[in-house]
Scaffold this motif. Structure first.
Motif, PDB file in Angstrom:
ATOM      1  N   SER A  21       0.788  -1.113   0.007  1.00 31.96           N
ATOM      2  CA  SER A  21       0.051   0.052  -0.001  1.00 31.96           C
ATOM      3  C   SER A  21       1.017   1.228  -0.025  1.00 31.96           C
ATOM      4  CB  SER A  21      -0.900   0.170   1.365  1.00 31.96           C
ATOM      5  OG  SER A  21      -0.270   0.149   2.441  1.00 31.96           O
ATOM      6  N   VAL A  22       0.337   2.404  -0.583  1.00 33.37           N
ATOM      7  CA  VAL A  22       0.973   3.584  -0.559  1.00 33.37           C
ATOM      8  C   VAL A  22       0.298   4.635   0.142  1.00 33.37           C
ATOM      9  CG1 VAL A  22       1.822   5.736  -2.163  1.00 33.37           C
ATOM     10  CG2 VAL A  22       1.993   3.123  -3.020  1.00 33.37           C
TER      11      VAL A  22
ATOM     12  N   ARG B  68       4.142   9.261  -2.359  1.00 36.66           N
ATOM     13  CA  ARG B  68       3.918   9.134  -3.755  1.00 36.66           C
ATOM     14  C   ARG B  68       5.052   7.905  -4.318  1.00 36.66           C
ATOM     15  NH1 ARG B  68       6.304  14.191  -7.026  1.00 36.66           N
ATOM     16  NH2 ARG B  68       4.248  15.043  -6.326  1.00 36.66           N
TER      17      ARG B  68
ATOM     18  N   ARG C 236      -2.564  -1.238  -3.234  1.00 39.13           N
ATOM     19  CA  ARG C 236      -3.557  -0.191  -3.007  1.00 39.13           C
ATOM     20  C   ARG C 236      -2.845   1.256  -2.901  1.00 39.13           C
ATOM     21  NH1 ARG C 236      -8.180  -0.794  -0.384  1.00 39.13           N
ATOM     22  NH2 ARG C 236      -7.570  -3.074   0.491  1.00 39.13           N
ATOM     23  N   VAL C 237      -3.436   2.159  -3.554  1.00 42.79           N
ATOM     24  CA  VAL C 237      -2.756   3.333  -3.663  1.00 42.79           C
ATOM     25  C   VAL C 237      -3.900   4.294  -2.735  1.00 42.79           C
ATOM     26  CG1 VAL C 237      -2.049   5.266  -5.029  1.00 42.79           C
ATOM     27  CG2 VAL C 237      -1.456   2.985  -5.618  1.00 42.79           C
ATOM     28  N   ARG C 238      -3.437   5.218  -1.773  1.00 42.53           N
ATOM     29  CA  ARG C 238      -4.219   6.272  -1.329  1.00 42.53           C
ATOM     30  C   ARG C 238      -3.574   7.475  -1.455  1.00 42.53           C
ATOM     31  NH1 ARG C 238      -8.281   4.316   2.320  1.00 42.53           N
ATOM     32  NH2 ARG C 238      -8.151   2.062   2.946  1.00 42.53           N
TER      33      ARG C 238
ATOM     34  N   GLU D  58      -0.271   9.147  -4.232  1.00 43.26           N
ATOM     35  CA  GLU D  58       0.177   9.207  -5.631  1.00 43.26           C
ATOM     36  C   GLU D  58       0.608   8.238  -6.303  1.00 43.26           C
ATOM     37  OE1 GLU D  58       1.734  13.082  -6.530  1.00 43.26           O
ATOM     38  OE2 GLU D  58       0.227  14.202  -5.136  1.00 43.26           O
ATOM     39  N   LEU D  59       0.615   8.024  -7.707  1.00 41.22           N
ATOM     40  CA  LEU D  59       1.134   6.962  -8.241  1.00 41.22           C
ATOM     41  C   LEU D  59       1.633   7.588  -9.518  1.00 41.22           C
ATOM     42  CD1 LEU D  59       2.167   3.959  -8.681  1.00 41.22           C
ATOM     43  CD2 LEU D  59      -0.213   3.314  -9.521  1.00 41.22           C
TER      44      LEU D  59
ATOM     45  N   LEU E  39      -6.934   1.915  -6.476  1.00 37.49           N
ATOM     46  CA  LEU E  39      -6.775   3.271  -6.213  1.00 37.49           C
ATOM     47  C   LEU E  39      -8.123   3.855  -5.212  1.00 37.49           C
ATOM     48  CD1 LEU E  39      -5.951   4.054  -9.845  1.00 37.49           C
ATOM     49  CD2 LEU E  39      -4.514   3.326  -8.275  1.00 37.49           C
TER      50      LEU E  39
ATOM     51  N   LEU F 216      -2.367  10.430 -10.205  1.00 35.89           N
ATOM     52  CA  LEU F 216      -2.577   8.966 -10.489  1.00 35.89           C
ATOM     53  C   LEU F 216      -2.530   8.751 -12.060  1.00 35.89           C
ATOM     54  CD1 LEU F 216      -5.748   8.005  -8.111  1.00 35.89           C
ATOM     55  CD2 LEU F 216      -3.282   7.349  -7.869  1.00 35.89           C
TER      56      LEU F 216
END
Length: 370
Positions: free
Chosen positions: A49-50, A55, A73-75, A77-78, A107, A116
Motif C-alpha cells: 500500500s501507498v 508518492r 493499494r494506492v491512497r 500518488e502513483l 486506487l 494517479l
C-alpha cells in the motif's frame, strides 16, 4: 514511525533478495519512493500500500510480479509512466499464470488533483486490473488483458473525471467472452478516447448516475458493445435504480458484436459484473430504467452486429422522448433496412423513438436523408 525510519524499512525490503534476481516488496510505503529498473523485477508477496502522504514512482522497464491474492493499494500518488519501447508490467508471479491470480491495482479515495498516472503499462492476470474509488486516474497507451471481472472499474467521482486514452482491453484463453472492459458505476465520471475493447461480455458498461463520454472508441467482437442500464434492486454497487446522467458517444466503432452494438435497459442480474456464468438477462420493461439518461450517438459505425445495432428498452427514457442517434452508419449505404436494426417505439409502444435521420452512407461518409 518517523519518515526516516519508514524509508529504512522500505529499503530493507528492496535490498533483501536483490541478489537472488528479484526484489521482494510488501508492506506500506509512507514516504516518496521509486521502483527502479535496476532492481527490477519486483515481487509483491503480500498486499502493498501507498499511504496518503506518499508518492510512488515506477520507472520505465520495471516488472512487478504479484503473488496469489496480492494487490497494490494506492491512497497517495502513483506515477507509473513507461515508454513506447520500455513499458511497465504488472503481472502474476505464477509459473503458469491465469486470469484472477492477483488482486490488481486499487486506487482509493485519492484527493482531488493528486497524481494517479499509468502510461505505457501492461496489466494482466488480475481479478479487476484497475479499481478506482473516488479518484481521478489517468490511463494512456496501456494494455489490460486476461482478468476475471473488469479491466477498469470506477465508482463515486466527487470531483473531476477519469481520463482513459488509447487503452486496449482484451481477453484471451479461458476468459474470452467474459468480463467487462470498462465498468462505470455509482456516479463515476470518465472520458474515454481511442479505447479499444474486444472479446468481452460487455465492452463498456455505464450505469447508476454516471457521466461518460466515448470518443473514437472501438467496441467490437464483444457480446454487447455498450450497455447503459439501471441496476434496480441491487445495493452492492450503490445508487440502485439511478440511471446514467450523461452518455455521449461520438465517432465510435461498435461493430461485430454478438448481440447488440448499444443496449439501453435495466439489468437484473449481477453476473454482468463478474463475467461468470451465462450471459445476464437484460430486462427492458421497468419504469425506472434509463429515465434520466440523455443518450446521444453521433458519427458512429454500428454495422454488422448480430442482433440490433441499437436496442432501446421500454421506458428507457421519459415517455414521448426521442433518442438522438443522427449521423451514424447502420450498415446500408442507401439507408434501407435501418429500422430493422433499431429496436424502439415501432417495436414496443413503451419504448422511445430513435431519431436516426440523417444517417451516414458509409463509416465516416456523407450524410443522407431517406
Amino acid at each position: 514511525m518517523t519518515r526516516r525510519t519508514a524509508w529504512w524499512v522500505l529499503w530493507v525490503f528492496l535490498a533483501a533478495g536483490a541478489a537472488a534476481g528479484q526484489t521482494p516488496l510488501s508492506g506500506r510505503i509512507d514516504v516518496d519512493s521509486t521502483l527502479t529498473a535496476a532492481r527490477s523485477p519486483y515481487r509483491v508477496s503480500d498486499s502493498l500500500s501507498v499511504g496518503p502522504l506518499a508518492r510512488l514512482i515506477i520507472e520505465p522497464g520495471v516488472v512487478v510480479r504479484f503473488a496469489t491474492g496480492a494487490f497494490l493499494r494506492v491512497r497517495g500518488e502513483l506515477r507509473a509512466v513507461g515508454t513506447a519501447t520500455d513499458s511497465i508490467v504488472f503481472t502474476s508471479d505464477a509459473t503458469f499464470p491465469v486470469a484472477g491470480n492477483w488482486g490488481g491495482l486499487k486506487l482509493q479515495d485519492v484527493g482531488h488533483g493528486r497524481a494517479l498516472e499509468l502510461a505505457y503499462a501492461r496489466i494482466e492476470f488480475a481479478t479487476t486490473a484497475v479499481r478506482g474509488t473516488n479518484c481521478e486516474p489517468t490511463l494512456r497507451n496501456c494494455l489490460i488483458r486476461d482478468f476475471t471481472e473488469s479491466g477498469i472499474w470506477l465508482t463515486t467521482a466527487t470531483f473531476g473525471a477519469a481520463s482513459i486514452d488509447t487503452v486496449t482491453l482484451t481477453q484471451r484463453f479461458d476468459t474470452a467472452g467474459k468480463g467487462v472492459g470498462v465498468n462505470l458505476q455509482s456516479a463515476a465520471k470518465a472520458n474515454l478516447r481511442g479505447v479499444q475493447v474486444s472479446n468481452m461480455r460487455f465492452g463498456v458498461v455505464v450505469a447508476n448516475g454516471c457521466e461518460a463520454t466515448l470518443t473514437g472508441c472501438t467496441l467490437s467482437r464483444n457480446y454487447d458493445g455498450l450497455l447503459a442500464f439501471t441496476e434496480n434492486g441491487y445495493s452492492s454497487f450503490g445508487q440502485s435504480g439511478v440511471a446514467p446522467r450523461v452518455l455521449t458517444v461520438t465517432g465510435c466503432t461498435l461493430t461485430g458484436n454478438t448481440r447488440h452494438g448499444v443496449l439501453v435497459g435495466w439489468n437484473a442480474y449481477s453476473g454482468a459484473y463478474s463475467g461468470s456464468g451465462t450471459a445476464p438477462t437484460v430486462q427492458v420493461a421497468h419504469a425506472s430504467a434509463i429515465a434520466l439518461a440523455p443518450l446521444v450517438l453521433a458519427g458512429c459505425d454500428l454495422s454488422g452486429n448480430g442482433d440490433q445495432a441499437l436496442y432501446v428498452g421500454s421506458n428507457a427514457q421519459p415517455f414521448g422522448a426521442m433518442v438522438k442517434a443522427e449521423g451514424n452508419y447502420w450498415g446500408a449505404a442507401d439507408g434501407r433496412g435501418v429500422p430493422g436494426v433499431i429496436h424502439d417505439h415501432t417495436d414496443d409502444a413503451l419504448a422511445p423513438m430513435v431519431d436516426f435521420v440523417p444517417l451516414l452512407d458509409a463509416p465516416g461518409g456523407s450524410l443522407i436523408w431517406r
